[in-house]
Design an enzyme around this catalytic site. Structure first.
Site, mmCIF file in Angstrom:
data_model
loop_
_atom_site.group_PDB
_atom_site.id
_atom_site.type_symbol
_atom_site.label_atom_id
_atom_site.label_comp_id
_atom_site.label_asym_id
_atom_site.label_seq_id
_atom_site.Cartn_x
_atom_site.Cartn_y
_atom_site.Cartn_z
ATOM 1 N N GLU A 23 1.001 -1.372 0.032
ATOM 2 C CA GLU A 23 0.243 -0.300 -0.135
ATOM 3 C C GLU A 23 0.812 1.117 -0.078
ATOM 4 O O GLU A 23 0.411 2.218 -0.433
ATOM 5 C CB GLU A 23 -1.171 -0.352 1.340
ATOM 6 C CG GLU A 23 -1.907 -1.037 0.843
ATOM 7 C CD GLU A 23 -2.687 -1.337 2.778
ATOM 8 O OE1 GLU A 23 -3.748 -0.863 2.282
ATOM 9 O OE2 GLU A 23 -1.914 -1.463 3.417
ATOM 10 N N HIS A 34 -12.025 -1.345 -4.402
ATOM 11 C CA HIS A 34 -12.998 -1.379 -5.615
ATOM 12 C C HIS A 34 -12.069 -0.671 -6.712
ATOM 13 O O HIS A 34 -12.220 0.233 -6.043
ATOM 14 C CB HIS A 34 -14.250 -1.649 -5.649
ATOM 15 C CG HIS A 34 -15.165 -1.298 -6.033
ATOM 16 N ND1 HIS A 34 -15.570 -1.999 -7.242
ATOM 17 C CD2 HIS A 34 -16.319 0.025 -5.887
ATOM 18 C CE1 HIS A 34 -16.429 -0.958 -7.352
ATOM 19 N NE2 HIS A 34 -16.741 -0.442 -7.911
ATOM 20 N N SER A 92 -12.133 -14.629 -12.158
ATOM 21 C CA SER A 92 -12.446 -15.335 -13.382
ATOM 22 C C SER A 92 -12.901 -13.513 -14.356
ATOM 23 O O SER A 92 -12.681 -14.224 -15.377
ATOM 24 C CB SER A 92 -13.712 -15.679 -13.262
ATOM 25 O OG SER A 92 -15.060 -14.795 -12.458
ATOM 26 N N GLY A 97 -7.358 -13.486 -56.669
ATOM 27 C CA GLY A 97 -6.861 -12.380 -58.331
ATOM 28 C C GLY A 97 -7.952 -11.530 -58.467
ATOM 29 O O GLY A 97 -7.921 -9.877 -59.120
ATOM 30 N N ASP A 130 -4.883 -19.923 -49.847
ATOM 31 C CA ASP A 130 -5.688 -21.012 -50.748
ATOM 32 C C ASP A 130 -6.085 -22.308 -50.401
ATOM 33 O O ASP A 130 -7.105 -22.878 -50.441
ATOM 34 C CB ASP A 130 -6.165 -20.182 -51.753
ATOM 35 C CG ASP A 130 -4.923 -19.077 -52.898
ATOM 36 O OD1 ASP A 130 -3.970 -20.388 -52.702
ATOM 37 O OD2 ASP A 130 -5.398 -19.115 -53.679
ATOM 38 N N CYS A 137 7.042 -17.639 -61.727
ATOM 39 C CA CYS A 137 7.325 -17.632 -60.447
ATOM 40 C C CYS A 137 9.154 -16.882 -60.794
ATOM 41 O O CYS A 137 9.732 -17.246 -60.008
ATOM 42 C CB CYS A 137 7.509 -18.645 -60.016
ATOM 43 S SG CYS A 137 8.304 -20.476 -60.820
ATOM 44 N N CYS A 190 7.249 -25.414 -64.908
ATOM 45 C CA CYS A 190 5.952 -25.428 -63.812
ATOM 46 C C CYS A 190 5.138 -26.291 -64.252
ATOM 47 O O CYS A 190 4.350 -25.769 -65.257
ATOM 48 C CB CYS A 190 6.350 -24.525 -62.657
ATOM 49 S SG CYS A 190 7.544 -23.612 -62.424
#
Length: 753
Positions: free
Chosen positions: A302, A312, A333, A447, A548, A612, A617
């Site tokens: 204190e 309070h 809680s 896109g 995605d 890329c 690819c």
């Protein structure tokens, strides 16, 4: 220093609830006729302490706003009336409630015997009060010993009881008291789906259970005080900054008082060592509180320059303090429930809340022999910002509770009915006007288009919104926020409870932080973008983000052909080529979040250039962009169109034209599709040889055009040991949206230190 707790209550009831209040006059006649003699429902609300009043006050304001339906009687007892605990009955008066009865029921001593004697004293005094008030129904909150006396008195005097926050699990004697009140209560308002299931497992009649959320969240999620710094300075000093202080609130554990006092002592030692300004609230009136106060005074809390010790804090000021704290510590809680609404870090100490559902902002310290573990937890948690959690409510509890009260038929027999096992597996609310569907907000960043959908737990797309995807970051993020806010508001009208937001986007994503690291070329200005924070701050909901392709795999795992499978791979065939890998039921992200970039498996060393930067690819052969490129070449050479097809001058040549030409017999178009399907098939063969899944799912608009070619390549090129692996076309219509939703619907978290 105390002020009105709910000065903006009327504002809280605007917006999504307007339709409900427009029907008030019509409902009034129906309810009064049902309850006979055109009589209002007389409701007695009994409050015992500062904590339960924060949950009961929103309901009391709601009841008070509808005098044509209800008569409100307020009974105050317990620690509200004790000076050492702040005389908190004054805040009830300041909220302009008439207190019908004040009952001094606390026997001082703050030990086990005093708690028992306090229950006995309340039982002696309450019958006279209830005989005088003659309520139709009494509202009792929570798990305090005072509440047990209230419920016992009302039950024995044949007064119907509505219990708030039953079915929850914490970990101390509070559990026993809470469940005892449940068995005495006639109606139940619970905050979470787990609590609802616990009540059902306890044989309570599920027709009399309302899953409403916590009433205090109605206040929390509407609390925006721009002048919060004045509140911080008032309680902690002029030199304190936001996010640079701690709020501490620790109560005794009545089943192990000595250990809880030791934990409190270690907590104070750790806070002293941590050397941050700290607001310490005095403990509640449970057995052991007197010893905890002695510990505070022994350590000079204190008078310590870094500490402010108070009995309070008014609730509206308290929520501003915890919302802007660097951390909250203790075993209240409030820490594991309400504070999650702000994403404030919490350290939960000991066993008092061991069974509570928590958000990811809560770090548990179950036990500690020295201050070191608590100090380490402070270093881990202080200053962090977590996603806002709405596990315990969505801000709409009070309107649901008022509807529930109006549905009570006083002509029904008072005797409770118990529903003994077997319990139904999929139990939902049977009262149609409070029926809600647990749902997610799903966002798909493509896109071309930006889509937002409300998706139910069963994978049903309840409503979908589509806009063109803007080209700039600022326009795009503003549109996402706008669409999500509109969808969340619409969800209330559709009786859908939104649990969180899931986002599916192209590019490389760090799902742990909710950040898009690098995007595809199709989505501009979308690198190093934090998607989680702005959405979580705006909607007060947890937010998940992933690639995605990964979302497509998650969709198959929850709703599609991968359901129940331990290992499978999903390949998306669309504008680009993507994928997701499920291994041992879990999604594989990789060490740098680059796993399952299946579109960039190389199938030819001298193949066409890929977006890329590489060559050969799968995406360079089999994506929608690749097919469009080849279609344009054929069109430029006048080799695309055949009899029965045309391309208007104002329409760009696309992959769809190539597919149409192939179907109409264009040999060159057929050859291009066969080459594309072969490249995809070779990629699938490599996947079979590398990962050896039990299923491969082709998803997206091109999947049905490739499936037969892919199977032919597997028969010709794959090892015999993997040729039996099935390759199927997905039957999901919107895998990206469903996958985004599944991140929300499957989520649960509990962290332990």
């Amino acid at each position: 220093m105390e002020i009105n707790m709910y000065p903006h209550w009327k504002l809280c009831l605007q917006g999504p609830h307007e339709l409900y209040f427009k029907n008030v006059s019509k409902q009034k006649k129906q309810v009064m006729e049902k309850n006979g003699n055109n009589r209002k429902l007389r409701v007695c609300v009994a409050t015992c302490n500062r904590a339960d009043y924060s949950k009961l006050a929103p309901i009391m304001f709601g009841i008070k706003m509808e005098p044509e339906f209800f008569e409100l009687d307020v009974v105050v007892l317990g620690s509200h009336l004790i000076d050492d605990y702040g005389n908190t009955y004054r805040m009830i008066e300041q909220d302009d409630f008439d207190i019908n009865t004040r009952l001094h029921t606390i026997v001082r001593g703050e030990d086990e015997a005093a708690m028992v004697e306090s229950v006995g004293l309340a039982l002696v005094k309450l019958p006279d009060v209830l005989n005088r008030l003659k309520p139709d129904i009494m509202i009792v909150h929570g798990d305090r010993f005072d509440a047990l006396a209230l419920a016992t008195s009302a039950a024995l005097m044949n007064i119907r009881i509505l219990h708030i926050e039953g079915g929850e699990v914490s970990g101390t004697i509070d559990d026993s008291i809470r469940h005892a009140i449940t068995k005495l209560a006639h109606y139940h308002v619970c905050c979470t789906r787990s609590a609802e299931q616990h009540l059902i497992s306890m044989c309570e009649d599920h027709d009399r259970i309302l899953l409403a959320g916590c009433p205090s969240y109605d206040k929390l999620l509407s609390a925006k005080n721009k002048d919060y710094m004045s509140i911080i300075r008032m309680w902690l000093g002029d030199d304190v900054k936001s996010k640079d202080y701690i709020v501490a609130l620790q109560h005794p554990v009545t089943t192990d008082i000595k250990h809880s006092i030791k934990m409190f002592e270690l907590t104070l030692d750790a806070l002293i060592s941590f050397n941050k300004r700290t607001l310490v609230l005095f403990p509640n009136i449970d057995a052991g509180s007197k010893e905890m106060v002695r510990v505070m005074r022994k350590k000079g809390i204190e008078h310590h320059p870094n500490f402010r010790a108070v009995k309070h804090v008014p609730f509206d000021q308290f929520i501003q303090l915890v919302a802007h704290a660097g951390c909250m510590i203790g075993n209240s809680s409030c820490g594991v429930r309400e504070v999650g609404a702000f994403g404030t870090p919490v350290i939960n100490l000991g066993t008092r809340q061991i069974g509570r559902e928590t958000g990811e902002n809560v770090l548990h310290v179950r036990d500690a022999d020295t201050q070191d573990k608590i100090l380490q937890a402070l270093h881990l948690q202080f200053g962090k910002q977590y996603p806002c959690s709405k596990i315990y409510g969505d801000g709409n509890a009070v309107p649901r509770i008022l509807k529930f009260l109006k549905s009570i038929d006083l002509q029904e027999p008072l005797q409770k009915k118990f529903c003994f096992p077997p319990v139904k597996e999929n139990i939902s609310q049977d009262i149609d006007h409070i029926l809600e569907t647990l749902s997610a907000l799903a966002v798909d960043l493509g896109g071309t288009n930006l889509r937002v959908a409300i998706v139910s737990m069963k994978g049903e797309i309840v409503k979908k919104y589509t806009q063109f995807n803007p080209k700039t970051y600022e326009e795009r993020i503003n549109l996402i926020l706008q669409m999500c806010v509109e969808a969340a508001a619409e969800a209330v009208k559709l009786n859908c409870r939104i649990l969180g937001v899931g986002i599916s986007t192209g590019g490389r994503v760090n799902p742990r932080e909710g950040v898009v690291l690098h995007s595809t070329k199709l989505i501009q200005e979308w690198n190093s973008v934090d998607l989680r924070s702005p959405l979580s701050d705006t909607l007060h909901l947890p937010v998940w983000v992933d690639n995605d392709g990964n979302c497509a795999a998650l969709a198959e795992r929850k709703f599609g052909q991968g359901k129940g499978l331990e290992n499978f791979v999903t390949l998306i065939t669309g504008t680009g080529i993507g994928g997701g890998i499920i291994h041992q039921h879990e999604l594989i992200h990789g060490s740098s979040f680059c796993a399952a970039e299946l579109g960039h498996l190389v199938v030819s060393l001298d193949g066409p250039d890929c977006s890329c930067g590489g060559r050969g690819c799968i995406e360079a052969y089999a994506s929608g962009m690749a097919l469009q490129r080849e279609a344009k070449k054929l069109h430029d050479e006048d080799l695309l169109l055949v009899e029965g097809m045309s391309v208007p001058k104002d329409e760009a040549v696309s992959a769809a034209h190539l597919i149409q030409a192939a179907k109409l017999g264009n040999v060159k178009a057929q050859s291009i599709l066969r080459t594309a399907g072969t490249a995809l098939g070779l990629g699938v063969v490599n996947i079979l040889h590398t990962i050896n899944p039990s299923l491969v799912i082709l998803s997206g608009v091109l999947a049905s055009h490739y499936i037969h070619i892919v199977k032919d390549v597997i028969r010709q090129q794959a090892l015999s040991s993997v040729q039996d692996v099935d390759v199927v076309v997905s039957d999901l219509v919107d895998p990206a949206l469903l996958g985004a939703a599944s991140m929300v619907l499957d989520y649960t978290t509990r962290r332990i230190c």
